[in-house]
Design an enzyme around this catalytic site. Structure first.
Site, PDB file in Angstrom:
ATOM      1  N   CYS A 115      48.842  26.851  29.241  1.00 41.94           N
ATOM      2  CA  CYS A 115      49.591  28.102  29.054  1.00 41.94           C
ATOM      3  C   CYS A 115      51.009  27.863  28.538  1.00 41.94           C
ATOM      4  O   CYS A 115      51.666  28.799  28.087  1.00 41.94           O
ATOM      5  CB  CYS A 115      49.617  28.892  30.349  1.00 41.94           C
ATOM      6  N   HIS A 256      55.079  34.030  29.464  1.00 44.52           N
ATOM      7  CA  HIS A 256      53.625  33.836  29.425  1.00 44.52           C
ATOM      8  C   HIS A 256      52.989  34.929  30.279  1.00 44.52           C
ATOM      9  O   HIS A 256      53.499  35.283  31.344  1.00 44.52           O
ATOM     10  CB  HIS A 256      53.277  32.453  29.972  1.00 44.52           C
ATOM     11  N   ASN A 286      45.186  37.132  30.096  1.00 43.33           N
ATOM     12  CA  ASN A 286      45.821  35.839  29.848  1.00 43.33           C
ATOM     13  C   ASN A 286      45.097  35.155  28.680  1.00 43.33           C
ATOM     14  O   ASN A 286      43.957  34.728  28.823  1.00 43.33           O
ATOM     15  CB  ASN A 286      45.728  34.993  31.119  1.00 43.33           C
TER      16      ASN A 286
HETATM   17  O1  UT7 Z   1      48.164  30.986  33.297  1.00 42.89           O
HETATM   18  C1  UT7 Z   1      48.252  29.766  33.915  1.00 42.89           C
HETATM   19  C2  UT7 Z   1      48.787  29.844  35.254  1.00 42.89           C
HETATM   20  N1  UT7 Z   1      48.007  30.696  36.093  1.00 42.89           N
HETATM   21  C3  UT7 Z   1      48.608  31.602  36.834  1.00 42.89           C
HETATM   22  O2  UT7 Z   1      49.796  31.733  36.756  1.00 42.89           O
HETATM   23  C4  UT7 Z   1      47.762  32.396  37.791  1.00 42.89           C
HETATM   24  C5  UT7 Z   1      48.388  32.377  39.148  1.00 42.89           C
HETATM   25  N2  UT7 Z   1      47.626  33.053  40.159  1.00 42.89           N
HETATM   26  C6  UT7 Z   1      47.436  34.398  40.158  1.00 42.89           C
HETATM   27  O3  UT7 Z   1      47.821  35.097  39.250  1.00 42.89           O
HETATM   28  C7  UT7 Z   1      46.801  35.009  41.384  1.00 42.89           C
HETATM   29  O4  UT7 Z   1      46.766  34.068  42.414  1.00 42.89           O
HETATM   30  C8  UT7 Z   1      45.384  35.584  41.151  1.00 42.89           C
HETATM   31  C9  UT7 Z   1      45.463  36.828  40.280  1.00 42.89           C
HETATM   32  C10 UT7 Z   1      44.515  34.526  40.480  1.00 42.89           C
HETATM   33  C11 UT7 Z   1      44.772  36.003  42.492  1.00 42.89           C
HETATM   34  O5  UT7 Z   1      45.640  36.945  43.125  1.00 42.89           O
HETATM   35  P1  UT7 Z   1      46.079  36.751  44.651  1.00 42.89           P
HETATM   36  O6  UT7 Z   1      46.891  37.915  45.009  1.00 42.89           O
HETATM   37  O7  UT7 Z   1      46.735  35.396  44.759  1.00 42.89           O
HETATM   38  O8  UT7 Z   1      44.717  36.817  45.387  1.00 42.89           O
HETATM   39  P2  UT7 Z   1      44.058  35.707  46.339  1.00 42.89           P
HETATM   40  O9  UT7 Z   1      43.534  34.579  45.522  1.00 42.89           O
HETATM   41  O10 UT7 Z   1      45.015  35.413  47.439  1.00 42.89           O
HETATM   42  O11 UT7 Z   1      42.877  36.532  46.928  1.00 42.89           O
HETATM   43  C12 UT7 Z   1      43.093  37.647  47.809  1.00 42.89           C
HETATM   44  C13 UT7 Z   1      41.759  38.265  48.102  1.00 42.89           C
HETATM   45  C14 UT7 Z   1      40.710  37.234  48.530  1.00 42.89           C
HETATM   46  O12 UT7 Z   1      39.902  37.818  49.524  1.00 42.89           O
HETATM   47  P3  UT7 Z   1      40.116  37.444  51.072  1.00 42.89           P
HETATM   48  O13 UT7 Z   1      39.967  35.962  51.143  1.00 42.89           O
HETATM   49  O14 UT7 Z   1      41.534  37.888  51.382  1.00 42.89           O
HETATM   50  O15 UT7 Z   1      39.061  38.222  51.753  1.00 42.89           O
HETATM   51  C15 UT7 Z   1      39.888  37.033  47.283  1.00 42.89           C
HETATM   52  O16 UT7 Z   1      38.578  36.635  47.563  1.00 42.89           O
HETATM   53  O17 UT7 Z   1      41.223  38.889  46.938  1.00 42.89           O
HETATM   54  C16 UT7 Z   1      39.914  38.410  46.680  1.00 42.89           C
HETATM   55  N3  UT7 Z   1      39.676  38.421  45.250  1.00 42.89           N
HETATM   56  C17 UT7 Z   1      39.224  39.522  44.620  1.00 42.89           C
HETATM   57  N4  UT7 Z   1      38.929  40.752  45.056  1.00 42.89           N
HETATM   58  C18 UT7 Z   1      38.528  41.644  44.150  1.00 42.89           C
HETATM   59  C19 UT7 Z   1      39.847  37.426  44.355  1.00 42.89           C
HETATM   60  N5  UT7 Z   1      39.515  37.858  43.125  1.00 42.89           N
HETATM   61  C20 UT7 Z   1      39.125  39.149  43.265  1.00 42.89           C
HETATM   62  C21 UT7 Z   1      38.684  40.133  42.352  1.00 42.89           C
HETATM   63  N6  UT7 Z   1      38.395  41.360  42.855  1.00 42.89           N
HETATM   64  N7  UT7 Z   1      38.546  39.883  41.042  1.00 42.89           N
END
Ligand code: UT7
Length: 332
Positions: A115, A256, A286
């Site tokens: 990225c 980004h 992204n």
């Molecule tokens: O581009 C290169 C660099 N990459 C980045 O900068 C990405 C960085 N990370 C992020 O943007 C975020 O961490 C994500 C968008 C990938 C995820 O968001 P988050 O707020 O960190 O969610 P999480 O991974 O902490 O997940 C929270 C909950 C989980 O459920 P539980 O364990 O709390 O029951 C996940 O299983 O959300 C769940 N979850 C979803 N729910 C509905 C994960 N993906 C989804 C989804 N729909 N698509």
């Protein structure tokens, strides 16, 4: 030694495929909701390249640039393609693009920095121009992220899209314009937080690597989120201090586009209001190396950039890789 030339952007182009994947589409294929995706990421839609490869995204972006500014492809000296989804390991995507656009006198290469790819390629291209050796360097960010996305994995599949965008760098003796400064970083300790496990020399492709889904993006989203917020904000702020810039001096932050919450945190740390932050994550998700140049293309074409505008480009990605560049806009 004082350099003789600065590198300035003199032309821009981009390409996104027509096929749209909106959040409603993902509601049908994985356990997710439009509301979760919008509030957690800021994404509403992304594009899908149904046929073709990254070289097509890159070549279409380059052709848009060449046509818009009536540039003869034979005048291009160098082509640098930032990508993590090359058409194949070798030859480089730059070679394929060179042939597609008819840049008969160019040499080129691919640059892998995920990225942060566009930022790293931009600095590399600018250095070639600043040296005085090359006059027209095409820097392209292009990724067909759909080719490495597991559409059964809700954590990742909702994030990524396909796109390509290009800028042309040329020399100027006016030191007040173009690339002024960059701070770029890598930290390999992040290698297992965001990577593609299989396909390279460590884990060459086998039936087993395919069965284990090792040819898709793996991301520990939460871990990357934490370091991305800090990394992108810290380096952008450091660049501002180094160049004696305040939030008021900056016309635009071009971040980004990985997550709107990371973008907001970076803007807050820099003291930059939301109306001065370029955003297209809502439309494309992204697109890895294409996020920053596609923002530049769209905001310039919308008449929102003017010559002399001070702009900070900032990125964070796999590696880890991250950085920020300070440019002064050079096009009327
Ligand atoms: O581009 C290169 C660099 N990459 C980045 O900068 C990405 C960085 N990370 C992020 O943007 C975020 O961490 C994500 C968008 C990938 C995820 O968001 P988050 O707020 O960190 O969610 P999480 O991974 O902490 O997940 C929270 C909950 C989980 O459920 P539980 O364990 O709390 O029951 C996940 O299983 O959300 C769940 N979850 C979803 N729910 C509905 C994960 N993906 C989804 C989804 N729909 N698509």
């Amino acid at each position: 030694m004082e350099k003789k030339y600065n590198a300035v952007i003199t032309a821009l182009g981009m390409y996104v495929p027509d096929k749209i994947m909106d959040n409603a589409y993902f509601e049908k294929i994985v356990d997710t909701t439009d509301e979760w995706i919008r509030t957690r990421t800021g994404i509403k839609e992304r594009r899908l390249l149904e046929q073709g490869a990254t070289s097509d995204l890159a070549a279409m972006a380059a052709e848009d640039l060449l046509k818009t500014y009536s540039i003869n492809p034979e005048d291009i000296d160098v082509i640098i393609i930032a990508t993590v989804t090359p058409d194949m390991f070798f030859p480089a995507t730059a070679c394929l693009v060179q042939e597609k656009i008819g840049a008969k006198k160019a040499w080129g290469f691919d640059l892998s920095a995920a990225c942060s790819g566009f930022l790293f390629a931009f600095q590399t291209g600018a250095s070639l121009v600043e040296s005085g050796t090359y006059k027209k360097v095409l820097v392209i960010g292009a990724d067909k992220m759909s080719s490495i996305t597991d559409y059964t994995d809700r954590n990742n599949c909702i994030l990524f899209g396909d796109a390509g965008a290009a800028v042309l760098l040329e020399p100027t003796e006016d030191k007040t314009l173009g690339l002024q400064d960059s701070i770029l970083r890598t930290d390999g300790s992040g290698k297992e937080a965001l990577y593609m496990k299989g396909g390279g020399s460590l884990n060459p492709p086998t039936h087993e690597t395919v069965d284990k889904k090792m040819h898709f993006i793996y991301q520990d989203g939460k871990a990357v989120f934490k370091v991305a917020v800090k990394g992108m904000a810290d380096v952008s702020y450091e660049l501002m201090i180094k160049n004696k810039l305040t939030g008021d001096d900056i016309a635009y932050l071009v971040p980004h586009q990985a997550n709107l919450r990371i973008i907001d945190a970076t803007a807050d740390r820099m003291g930059i209001s939301r109306d001065k932050v370029m955003i297209n994550i809502d439309k494309y998700g992204n697109t890895t190396a294409a996020t920053i140049p596609s923002c530049l293309v769209e905001y310039y074409r919308a008449g929102k950039l003017k010559k002399g505008d001070k702009i900070i480009l900032a990125a964070f990605g796999a590696g880890y890789t991250w950085g920020a560049s300070y440019i002064v806009w050079s096009m009327d």
